[in-house]
Enzyme design. Structure first.
Site, mmCIF file in Angstrom:
data_model
loop_
_atom_site.group_PDB
_atom_site.id
_atom_site.type_symbol
_atom_site.label_atom_id
_atom_site.label_comp_id
_atom_site.label_asym_id
_atom_site.label_seq_id
_atom_site.Cartn_x
_atom_site.Cartn_y
_atom_site.Cartn_z
ATOM 1 N N GLU A 25 0.829 -1.221 0.000
ATOM 2 C CA GLU A 25 0.000 0.000 0.000
ATOM 3 C C GLU A 25 0.858 1.264 0.000
ATOM 4 O OE1 GLU A 25 -1.495 1.804 3.467
ATOM 5 O OE2 GLU A 25 -1.080 0.083 4.759
ATOM 6 N N ALA A 142 -13.038 1.529 6.750
ATOM 7 C CA ALA A 142 -13.536 0.847 5.545
ATOM 8 C C ALA A 142 -12.684 -0.382 5.215
ATOM 9 C CB ALA A 142 -13.539 1.819 4.371
ATOM 10 N N LYS A 160 -3.445 -2.274 15.801
ATOM 11 C CA LYS A 160 -2.807 -1.354 16.730
ATOM 12 C C LYS A 160 -3.758 -1.004 17.861
ATOM 13 C CE LYS A 160 0.164 1.375 14.773
ATOM 14 N NZ LYS A 160 0.624 2.437 13.901
HETATM 15 N N1 PSU Z 1 -2.633 1.466 10.766
HETATM 16 C C1 PSU Z 1 -1.301 1.524 10.927
HETATM 17 N N2 PSU Z 1 -0.551 2.156 9.977
HETATM 18 C C2 PSU Z 1 -1.118 2.735 8.868
HETATM 19 C C3 PSU Z 1 -2.537 2.652 8.718
HETATM 20 C C4 PSU Z 1 -3.239 2.005 9.682
HETATM 21 O O1 PSU Z 1 -0.786 1.007 11.893
HETATM 22 O O2 PSU Z 1 -0.398 3.318 8.050
HETATM 23 C C5 PSU Z 1 -3.183 3.238 7.492
HETATM 24 C C6 PSU Z 1 -3.491 2.120 6.479
HETATM 25 O O3 PSU Z 1 -3.346 2.639 5.175
HETATM 26 C C7 PSU Z 1 -4.961 1.827 6.752
HETATM 27 C C8 PSU Z 1 -5.477 3.207 7.082
HETATM 28 O O4 PSU Z 1 -5.637 1.269 5.657
HETATM 29 O O5 PSU Z 1 -4.437 3.807 7.854
HETATM 30 C C9 PSU Z 1 -6.772 3.158 7.860
HETATM 31 O O6 PSU Z 1 -7.300 4.438 7.964
HETATM 32 P P1 PSU Z 1 -8.811 4.644 8.475
HETATM 33 O O7 PSU Z 1 -8.788 4.214 9.913
HETATM 34 O O8 PSU Z 1 -9.087 6.109 8.286
HETATM 35 O O9 PSU Z 1 -9.681 3.779 7.626
#
Ligand code: PSU
Ligand code: MN
Length: 302
Positions: A25, A142, A160
């Site tokens: 990603e 999502a 996390k």
């Molecule tokens: N958790 C982590 N590191 C990250 C992310 C999540 O420990 O870099 C990033 C990933 O790209 C994940 C996104 O898909 O954050 C999730 O964001 P949201 O909670 O806004 O969906």
């Protein structure tokens, strides 16, 4: 599809020949780590995948094109642009494309694009999940919905602790998403190998994981699989920092797509940067396992 999707020649050839490919990603590059460590890490991750015998395919949106297999220059461009790249999840894709913008892909949108390209295994650091307090905020990534519907396995270091891990597991169960622990029966929690929660299945070899993936998709049981790979012992951290970061998030009233990047940045600040090295190391560890699984899966499906 051709109009939207641009797959690098190397990745195209590998897919055509049934070789192992691992998707990566780009939000982790733009929003997950500071420059230049983000770029160094992204390049090193590609190297680890290659050294393990698979082909890396970093995914992002550049000038409105869905790119699979970013070059070193493209990764540097994205990494130095950092948070100015738009964090792009499922809902954002059509608009970033139509406007010809640069978008960093989250786990959800990387899964979507990987699936379009025909890539089955994806390695990253952490996935999004159900945030603490989601009973009232409804902040649920999502990523979880995507795991419920898109056929890509995601290798990560667990969830996390900025998240409500228990609710995240409940949500995944509801969506029919298996959570596999690689050589562990306890779900790891990103910086730590422990969370107090169990995985659904402890699996000890990449081959057995690949066999499970094949069985799932042969049966048309749509959706992804979470493969939780514990951070190597020597890089573990304990983190009260998370509690403080969440407190500040609440005080500042930060919501929506900004909350994850805010929490990640805050934890890094509060741990004096130690978390960055741990974060980098666990991504390396996941890249290696991702390659091993992709290789076994490619052999089974050739
Ligand atoms: N958790 C982590 N590191 C990250 C992310 C999540 O420990 O870099 C990033 C990933 O790209 C994940 C996104 O898909 O954050 C999730 O964001 P949201 O909670 O806004 O969906
Ligand atoms: Mn969210």
């Amino acid at each position: 599809m051709e109009k939207y999707l641009e797959i690098s020649q190397e990745v195209k050839n590998a897919l055509k020949n049934g070789e192992a490919v691992v998707a990566l990603e780009s939000t982790i590059i733009s929003h997950g780590m500071p420059y230049p460590q983000n770029v160094e890490t992204a390049l090193q991750v590609k190297k680890i995948i290659r050294d393990s015998g698979a082909i890396p395919a970093t995914i992002a949106i550049l000038k409105g094109k869905l790119k699979v297999g970013l070059t070193e220059e493209e990764i540097d461009y994205l990494g130095s642009k950092g948070q100015d790249c738009i964090k792009t999840s499922r809902r954002d894709l059509p608009f970033i494309i139509a406007k010809g913008l640069d978008g960093a892909t989250t786990v959800a949108s990387t899964m979507i694009i990987a699936a379009m390209a025909g890539i089955k295994v994806f390695a990253t650091g952490g996935i999004g999940g159900v945030h603490r307090g989601a009973e009232t905020t409804m902040d649920i990534s999502a990523d979880l919905e995507e795991l419920g519907q898109t056929n890509v396995a995601v290798v990560c270091a667990g969830a996390k602790s900025i998240l409500d891990i228990g609710l995240t597991l409940e949500y995944l169960e509801t969506k029919g998403v298996p959570v596999v622990g690689y050589q562990t029966s306890e779900l790891p929690a990103f910086y730590t190998r422990k969370s107090g929660f169990s995985v659904d299945y402890k699996i000890d070899t990449p081959l057995e994981i690949a066999e499970s993936l094949k069985a799932k998709w042969d049966l048309n049981l749509k959706g992804g699989v979470v493969i939780a790979n514990p951070i190597p012992e020597e890089y573990q951290m304990d983190y009260d920092a998370i509690t403080n970061a969440i407190k500040e998030l609440d005080e500042k009233g930060i919501k929506g797509k900004e909350s994850t990047p805010f929490l990640l940045g805050k934890v890094k600040e509060l741990t004096g940067g130690d978390s960055l090295n741990s974060n980098i190391q666990l991504v390396f560890n996941n890249a290696k396992l991702g390659a091993e699984i992709a290789i076994e899966y490619a052999k089974l499906t050739k």
